[in-house]
Design a protein around this motif. Structure first.
Motif, PDB file in Angstrom:
ATOM      1  N   PHE A 197     -58.014  -3.710  13.520  1.00 61.05           N
ATOM      2  CA  PHE A 197     -59.206  -4.253  12.850  1.00 61.05           C
ATOM      3  C   PHE A 197     -58.852  -4.694  11.432  1.00 61.05           C
ATOM      4  O   PHE A 197     -59.277  -5.761  10.975  1.00 61.05           O
ATOM      5  CB  PHE A 197     -60.321  -3.195  12.784  1.00 61.05           C
ATOM      6  CG  PHE A 197     -60.703  -2.607  14.110  1.00 61.05           C
ATOM      7  CD1 PHE A 197     -60.816  -3.414  15.237  1.00 61.05           C
ATOM      8  CD2 PHE A 197     -60.958  -1.255  14.251  1.00 61.05           C
ATOM      9  CE1 PHE A 197     -61.167  -2.885  16.460  1.00 61.05           C
ATOM     10  CE2 PHE A 197     -61.318  -0.710  15.468  1.00 61.05           C
ATOM     11  CZ  PHE A 197     -61.415  -1.523  16.584  1.00 61.05           C
ATOM     12  N   LYS A 198     -58.058  -3.866  10.766  1.00 62.18           N
ATOM     13  CA  LYS A 198     -57.666  -4.166   9.382  1.00 62.18           C
ATOM     14  C   LYS A 198     -56.801  -5.418   9.318  1.00 62.18           C
ATOM     15  O   LYS A 198     -56.982  -6.272   8.434  1.00 62.18           O
ATOM     16  CB  LYS A 198     -56.908  -2.970   8.799  1.00 62.18           C
ATOM     17  CG  LYS A 198     -56.532  -3.112   7.338  1.00 62.18           C
ATOM     18  CD  LYS A 198     -55.852  -1.851   6.827  1.00 62.18           C
ATOM     19  CE  LYS A 198     -55.462  -1.991   5.357  1.00 62.18           C
ATOM     20  NZ  LYS A 198     -54.783  -0.758   4.864  1.00 62.18           N
ATOM     21  N   SER A 199     -55.861  -5.549  10.255  1.00 64.58           N
ATOM     22  CA  SER A 199     -54.964  -6.703  10.292  1.00 64.58           C
ATOM     23  C   SER A 199     -55.743  -7.994  10.557  1.00 64.58           C
ATOM     24  O   SER A 199     -55.502  -9.026   9.920  1.00 64.58           O
ATOM     25  CB  SER A 199     -53.901  -6.499  11.374  1.00 64.58           C
ATOM     26  OG  SER A 199     -53.184  -7.686  11.614  1.00 64.58           O
ATOM     27  N   ILE A 200     -56.691  -7.923  11.488  1.00 61.18           N
ATOM     28  CA  ILE A 200     -57.494  -9.108  11.814  1.00 61.18           C
ATOM     29  C   ILE A 200     -58.358  -9.513  10.626  1.00 61.18           C
ATOM     30  O   ILE A 200     -58.456 -10.698  10.286  1.00 61.18           O
ATOM     31  CB  ILE A 200     -58.373  -8.838  13.057  1.00 61.18           C
ATOM     32  CG1 ILE A 200     -57.484  -8.621  14.288  1.00 61.18           C
ATOM     33  CG2 ILE A 200     -59.331 -10.008  13.304  1.00 61.18           C
ATOM     34  CD1 ILE A 200     -58.226  -8.140  15.512  1.00 61.18           C
ATOM     35  N   ALA A 201     -58.970  -8.530   9.966  1.00 56.17           N
ATOM     36  CA  ALA A 201     -59.797  -8.813   8.788  1.00 56.17           C
ATOM     37  C   ALA A 201     -58.955  -9.477   7.699  1.00 56.17           C
ATOM     38  O   ALA A 201     -59.396 -10.442   7.051  1.00 56.17           O
ATOM     39  CB  ALA A 201     -60.431  -7.529   8.266  1.00 56.17           C
TER      40      ALA A 201
END
Length: 491
Positions: A197-201
């Protein structure tokens, strides 16, 4: 003239833009003037949209703050517009607000604008008023639920009023993809390749794509989108009544999906792989996949990186704890990663591999269906035995049989989920979508987490040693996680 407090409550969000608050305020000030009271503006507490029926007095922040201020300033007079602004059950208002105030302020006077006499929650008239308002709220709640159910049960699925999900617009109560639909699909695509989720954000923010709020993307928003079933094209609506009762309405294919079932299965499988083999985003691409050929033991990771004059020098190794054999990851990766990717390309282009994979999946399907039927049959047999145990009043036997019924029902449910996943994978392989997705990305630069994910999909284990070439053992069946591995249990 004496100073008094006042309390105003909006009962619904529909009142946010109308004159409900102003009307309440006007009538409170008129009442205060008639009774030689002064209510300063800062002494008027306004509760934002909240229900006096579903929320108790102690759950209303402004009402509780009002109570604290009255005690703090030793002001014992408060005015409400009417009884319904206090509470629709009565007991909550009396227990959480009125009685604590009375204990601290013996001269407490609580008024409504409809009477010059102070309110007494213990009086018969007041109790009757509370009962009437409670009954009115129950009728309104039932009516609202009935209208919602009627709308959901129409022949053509209609989406009740609600916030329109990101990536869609709503036309005649139907969801239609808008200009942000591709962003949702892109988020799902990145998640199938192991991005967090963090990488996509981070990637969305780097690309300058505004979030649903027009600001930066937080990981929680990405997680919320990926967990929303509306993006599969199905409309699911939960109708709740009270704290425990719930009825669910599901309409299949009610609108165009932005994520397909195959992607959802990949999301699930990637999480399973990470749980079993460790993190995806790591320099150690063969983490928990590499073994020492001398000892046949799994090798651990060792990070010996150092920093000198502000420059970091990276030294990463796979190490055998048993014989202390150590090999640099650069040496292993340089030789083995291209070898693994060539193997994947061969599989992607092989018609024979497609045929064999479909045959394997068909075999697994038969096995899963057999397990499901067996578990259902066993649950049925156990139900008969439960009736006998209940007749004989054998309490211990009853509990044992109930446990076994639950076990078999859970087993059937688990393998039904596997069967659903298998159907998605079968269609993906049959349509040449599964293997080609790997072949297509091999022509581009791959991040470590994407390389590692492909290794986890296709490699069983790696053997390395000091005096022999490394050996890659590929999986015979990359869908082995769907196979029947149930523990047998007999009644």
């Amino acid at each position: 003239m004496k100073i008094a407090f006042a309390y105003i409550r909006r009962s619904s969000y529909k009142q946010l833009d109308n004159n409900s608050v102003e009307i309440q305020k006007q009538r409170i000030q008129e009442f205060a003037k008639r009774n030689q009271l002064v209510v300063p503006e800062e002494f008027i507490f306004i509760e934002e949209a909240t229900s006096a029926y579903s929320k108790s007095a102690k759950q209303r922040k402004q009402l509780m703050l009002l109570k604290e201020k009255m005690i703090e300033l030793n002001i014992s007079i408060v005015i409400f517009h009417d009884v319904s602004r206090m509470d629709r059950t009565g007991y909550s208002f009396a227990i959480d607000f009125y009685q604590p105030l009375l204990d601290s302020l013996p001269n407490l006077r609580v008024y409504t604008t409809h009477s010059n006499e102070p309110v007494n929650p213990d009086s018969l008239d007041m109790k009757l008023s509370f009962l009437l308002f409670q009954h009115e709220s129950e009728i309104k709640s039932e009516r609202a639920l009935s209208n919602l159910k009627a709308e959901l049960q129409q022949e053509n699925s209609v989406r009740p009023g609600s916030t329109v999900p990101y990536g869609y617009k709503q036309v005649n109560k139907k969801l239609i993809p808008n200009q942000n639909a591709e962003i949702v699909s892109f988020i799902s695509f990145l998640y199938t390749w192991g991005h967090s989720f963090k990488s996509i954000a981070f990637l969305l923010n780097e690309a300058g794509i505004p979030s649903p709020t027009g600001k930066l993307w937080p990981p929680s928003t990405v997680e919320k989108i990926l967990g929303n079933s509306v993006y599969t094209g199905n409309l699911t609506w939960h109708v709740r009544k009270g704290k425990s009762e719930q009825e669910m309405f599901t309409f299949k294919e009610s609108h165009e999906p932005l994520m397909n079932q195959f992607e959802l299965q990949l999301h699930s499988y990637n999480k399973q792989l990470q749980k079993e083999f460790g993190r995806l985003n790591t320099h150690f691409l063969f983490l928990n996949k590499i073994r020492c050929r001398h000892c046949q033991q799994p090798m651990i990771n060792q990070n010996g990186s150092t920093k000198h004059n502000g420059v970091t020098y990276h030294y990463h190794y796979y190490v055998c704890e048993n014989c202390s054999y150590k090999v640099a990851i650069k040496e292993v990766h340089k030789h083995l990663v291209p070898l693994v990717f060539k193997h994947i390309q061969r599989l992607a282009l092989s018609k024979e591999n497609k045929k064999m994979t479909l045959a394997t999946l068909s075999k697994i399907e038969v096995s899963l269906k057999g397990v499901i039927e067996e578990a259902k049959d066993m649950a049925h047999v156990l139900s008969k035995k439960l009736e006998q145990a209940q007749t004989l009043k054998e309490r211990e036997l009853e509990l044992h049989i109930v446990d076994m019924i639950v076990h078999n029902e859970t087993l059937a449910s688990t393998y039904q989920q596997k069967l659903t996943a298998l159907e998605s994978y079968y269609l993906a392989v049959e349509s040449d979508h599964f293997f080609t997705r790997f072949d297509n990305v091999l022509e581009h630069y791959l991040q470590p987490l994407e390389q590692r994910l492909m290794i986890l999909y296709f490699v069983d284990f790696i053997l390395v040693s000091t005096n022999q070439k490394p050996v890659v053992q590929y999986k015979d069946n990359i869908f082995d996680f769907l196979e029947n591995s149930k523990e047998k249990s007999n009644p």
